[in-house]
Design an enzyme around this catalytic site. Sequence first.
Site, mmCIF file in Angstrom:
data_model
loop_
_atom_site.group_PDB
_atom_site.id
_atom_site.type_symbol
_atom_site.label_atom_id
_atom_site.label_comp_id
_atom_site.label_asym_id
_atom_site.label_seq_id
_atom_site.Cartn_x
_atom_site.Cartn_y
_atom_site.Cartn_z
ATOM 1 N N TYR A 1 -8.347 -12.244 4.148
ATOM 2 C CA TYR A 1 -8.688 -10.837 4.311
ATOM 3 C C TYR A 1 -9.871 -10.616 5.247
ATOM 4 O O TYR A 1 -9.809 -11.033 6.397
ATOM 5 C CB TYR A 1 -8.844 -10.206 2.931
ATOM 6 C CG TYR A 1 -8.059 -8.914 2.877
ATOM 7 C CD1 TYR A 1 -6.811 -8.832 3.472
ATOM 8 C CD2 TYR A 1 -8.593 -7.769 2.300
ATOM 9 C CE1 TYR A 1 -6.115 -7.643 3.482
ATOM 10 C CE2 TYR A 1 -7.887 -6.582 2.299
ATOM 11 C CZ TYR A 1 -6.657 -6.532 2.907
ATOM 12 O OH TYR A 1 -5.984 -5.353 2.918
ATOM 13 N N TRP A 2 -10.953 -9.989 4.828
ATOM 14 C CA TRP A 2 -11.996 -9.632 5.790
ATOM 15 C C TRP A 2 -13.051 -10.730 5.964
ATOM 16 O O TRP A 2 -14.153 -10.473 6.425
ATOM 17 C CB TRP A 2 -12.675 -8.326 5.367
ATOM 18 C CG TRP A 2 -11.754 -7.146 5.454
ATOM 19 C CD1 TRP A 2 -10.937 -6.684 4.448
ATOM 20 C CD2 TRP A 2 -11.518 -6.277 6.569
ATOM 21 N NE1 TRP A 2 -10.217 -5.590 4.876
ATOM 22 C CE2 TRP A 2 -10.563 -5.313 6.182
ATOM 23 C CE3 TRP A 2 -12.028 -6.222 7.876
ATOM 24 C CZ2 TRP A 2 -10.108 -4.303 7.025
ATOM 25 C CZ3 TRP A 2 -11.573 -5.210 8.712
ATOM 26 C CH2 TRP A 2 -10.623 -4.273 8.297
ATOM 27 N N GLU B 1 -0.603 -6.579 9.579
ATOM 28 C CA GLU B 1 -1.865 -5.960 9.159
ATOM 29 C C GLU B 1 -3.067 -6.580 9.884
ATOM 30 O O GLU B 1 -3.959 -5.888 10.348
ATOM 31 C CB GLU B 1 -2.009 -6.154 7.643
ATOM 32 C CG GLU B 1 -3.230 -5.522 7.015
ATOM 33 C CD GLU B 1 -3.259 -5.730 5.501
ATOM 34 O OE1 GLU B 1 -2.433 -6.524 4.982
ATOM 35 O OE2 GLU B 1 -4.104 -5.106 4.842
ATOM 36 N N ARG C 1 -5.889 -13.183 -0.074
ATOM 37 C CA ARG C 1 -6.474 -12.011 -0.720
ATOM 38 C C ARG C 1 -7.814 -12.361 -1.374
ATOM 39 O O ARG C 1 -8.135 -13.523 -1.570
ATOM 40 C CB ARG C 1 -5.504 -11.474 -1.795
ATOM 41 C CG ARG C 1 -4.152 -11.048 -1.251
ATOM 42 C CD ARG C 1 -4.197 -9.762 -0.464
ATOM 43 N NE ARG C 1 -4.725 -8.650 -1.240
ATOM 44 C CZ ARG C 1 -4.892 -7.423 -0.751
ATOM 45 N NH1 ARG C 1 -4.567 -7.152 0.498
ATOM 46 N NH2 ARG C 1 -5.382 -6.465 -1.507
ATOM 47 N N ASP D 1 -12.949 -4.599 2.869
ATOM 48 C CA ASP D 1 -13.099 -4.825 1.435
ATOM 49 C C ASP D 1 -13.955 -6.012 1.004
ATOM 50 O O ASP D 1 -14.876 -5.858 0.236
ATOM 51 C CB ASP D 1 -11.719 -4.982 0.796
ATOM 52 C CG ASP D 1 -10.850 -3.739 0.981
ATOM 53 O OD1 ASP D 1 -11.212 -2.869 1.783
ATOM 54 O OD2 ASP D 1 -9.812 -3.644 0.323
ATOM 55 N N TRP E 1 -8.594 6.220 6.192
ATOM 56 C CA TRP E 1 -8.722 5.920 7.631
ATOM 57 C C TRP E 1 -7.407 5.456 8.237
ATOM 58 O O TRP E 1 -7.145 5.688 9.412
ATOM 59 C CB TRP E 1 -9.925 5.050 7.960
ATOM 60 C CG TRP E 1 -10.027 3.615 7.556
ATOM 61 C CD1 TRP E 1 -9.483 3.016 6.474
ATOM 62 C CD2 TRP E 1 -10.765 2.595 8.271
ATOM 63 N NE1 TRP E 1 -9.850 1.691 6.443
ATOM 64 C CE2 TRP E 1 -10.636 1.404 7.531
ATOM 65 C CE3 TRP E 1 -11.523 2.572 9.429
ATOM 66 C CZ2 TRP E 1 -11.237 0.201 7.925
ATOM 67 C CZ3 TRP E 1 -12.121 1.370 9.823
ATOM 68 C CH2 TRP E 1 -11.982 0.208 9.083
ATOM 69 N N ASP E 2 -6.530 4.871 7.410
ATOM 70 C CA ASP E 2 -5.193 4.525 7.910
ATOM 71 C C ASP E 2 -4.488 5.771 8.435
ATOM 72 O O ASP E 2 -3.795 5.744 9.457
ATOM 73 C CB ASP E 2 -4.322 3.932 6.789
ATOM 74 C CG ASP E 2 -4.869 2.629 6.250
ATOM 75 O OD1 ASP E 2 -5.949 2.644 5.641
ATOM 76 O OD2 ASP E 2 -4.208 1.584 6.443
ATOM 77 N N TYR F 1 0.836 -1.220 0.000
ATOM 78 C CA TYR F 1 0.000 0.000 0.000
ATOM 79 C C TYR F 1 0.870 1.268 0.000
ATOM 80 O O TYR F 1 1.106 1.875 1.048
ATOM 81 C CB TYR F 1 -0.919 -0.006 1.234
ATOM 82 C CG TYR F 1 -1.931 -1.125 1.224
ATOM 83 C CD1 TYR F 1 -2.840 -1.251 0.175
ATOM 84 C CD2 TYR F 1 -1.989 -2.053 2.257
ATOM 85 C CE1 TYR F 1 -3.773 -2.283 0.155
ATOM 86 C CE2 TYR F 1 -2.927 -3.091 2.244
ATOM 87 C CZ TYR F 1 -3.804 -3.193 1.185
ATOM 88 O OH TYR F 1 -4.726 -4.214 1.173
ATOM 89 N N GLN G 1 -13.922 6.570 2.534
ATOM 90 C CA GLN G 1 -13.625 5.491 3.490
ATOM 91 C C GLN G 1 -14.158 5.900 4.860
ATOM 92 O O GLN G 1 -14.512 7.068 5.064
ATOM 93 C CB GLN G 1 -12.102 5.253 3.552
ATOM 94 C CG GLN G 1 -11.700 3.873 3.079
ATOM 95 C CD GLN G 1 -10.248 3.540 3.356
ATOM 96 O OE1 GLN G 1 -9.452 4.400 3.716
ATOM 97 N NE2 GLN G 1 -9.896 2.279 3.193
HETATM 98 C C1 GLC Z 1 -7.142 -2.579 2.514
HETATM 99 C C2 GLC Z 1 -8.116 -2.518 3.667
HETATM 100 C C3 GLC Z 1 -8.492 -1.074 3.942
HETATM 101 C C4 GLC Z 1 -7.227 -0.271 4.204
HETATM 102 C C5 GLC Z 1 -6.192 -0.463 3.107
HETATM 103 C C6 GLC Z 1 -4.842 0.119 3.484
HETATM 104 O O1 GLC Z 1 -7.680 -2.123 1.344
HETATM 105 O O2 GLC Z 1 -9.244 -3.290 3.411
HETATM 106 O O3 GLC Z 1 -9.353 -0.967 5.034
HETATM 107 O O4 GLC Z 1 -7.539 1.074 4.345
HETATM 108 O O5 GLC Z 1 -5.997 -1.830 2.854
HETATM 109 O O6 GLC Z 1 -4.400 -0.409 4.693
#
Ligand code: GLC
Length: 420
Positions: A343-344, A387, A196, A163, A39-40, A33, A105
């Site tokens: 992931y989620w 993470e 993923r 996500d 939000w991060d 990333y 977000q």
């Molecule tokens: C993924 C997460 C998201 C977060 C991003 C960067 O896309 O689902 O919530 O903001 O990674 O960490």
Amino acid sequence: MTRMDHIALDEQARAILRGNDRGGYTVPTAGLYPYQWNWDSAFAAWGFATFDVDRAWTEIETLLSGQWEDGMVPHILFHQDDPGYFPGPGVWGTGRTPATSGISQPPVAATLARRIYETDPETGRARLRAVFPKLLAWHRWWRAHRCPTGVAAITHPWESGRDNCPDWDPGMKNVDGSNVGDYTRRDTGHVDPSMRPGKEDYDRYLAILQFGRECGWDQEVIVRDGPFLMADPAMTFILLRAHRDLAALARELGESDAELMGWAADLEAALPSIWNEDLSCYDARDLRTGEFAGVLGSGAFLAWYARVENPEMERRLMAVWNRVRFGIPSSDPAAPSFAPRRYWRGPTWPVVNSLIAMGFSGMGRDAEAERLRRETVELIEAGGFYEYFDPMDGTACGGRDFSWTAAIWLAWASPSAGRD
Ligand code: GLC
């Protein structure tokens, strides 16, 4: 672990935030990333505030530098191009400077800005005064463009920040991903592809993105005709609390809080529309078809964060938590969709745990807040600043040296953190 070990972890966490600092903004993690995520960044700011409050405000200011004229604060700010990430600025095609994505977000920024302000009101006052109108404009945008039925809705699973959680399955199954053309994913080159989202999901994510780009990111068209629109309980709870926290900041600055408190009251009044009787909990709901997702997970646990509770909900949610060993699972282990490392769809996120714990302590549920903190500490002690984690056996997953995991360690989980 000893006190010395915790001090070493505090130092490591600060080093991660400094190491991920790209000059005024922090990347979530190097490689996977490489840009500024919405939000991060708010969490990173909360972490910075424990040792450099000036840098904390800068993070929020840089985030708001990407705000659109209509008030939206985008989910990614592409300050400089990085070929290691897909979909990058060219794919989003929003034509903004700085380049940004075309969705938002979860608005945790006002809530965390309040925390940051409270650590040092003297330094914070001028900074708060400058960002306040921008945060207010963003909250107004949520109200105007993301609350079509009263509660908060998302127009893309990525907008939720969670996500690929099963919450979005009802909406996603109606998205046609067959015409998105060829593309090369980059995420699966950085981390284990089995953790993923799958290819079918990715095709659909891109189809929703392409719809937005083709209508020139016209929010009215996206909400009215877009391929995906779901009510999100987590977003609703986060926005509800954010309105109230921003209202508190308004009072602090001598501004009127009436508009914000009105928006909060309206959100609260709309909550029955996402109450799923079968689950006895708040649930994600497809606004095109009315279908509920029917799966519990971390989104429903955020109710307390918005000061919303009820005994039935509590029983159901505590049963979900008791099915795992570490943290709140992003999705219920009893559901067929559960996957502890994908992931989620099952894992636990330290950063989400920090919000849920904030909700517990705000409602006087100190035992639950402390249990959640302890379980999160165990994960980080054993696995490091990853993470996310497998909630069953604690395996560290996803990206390493993650900014928001380091940030919540400093601001909440660490024994040295100034919790409330
Ligand atoms: C993924 C997460 C998201 C977060 C991003 C960067 O896309 O689902 O919530 O903001 O990674 O960490």
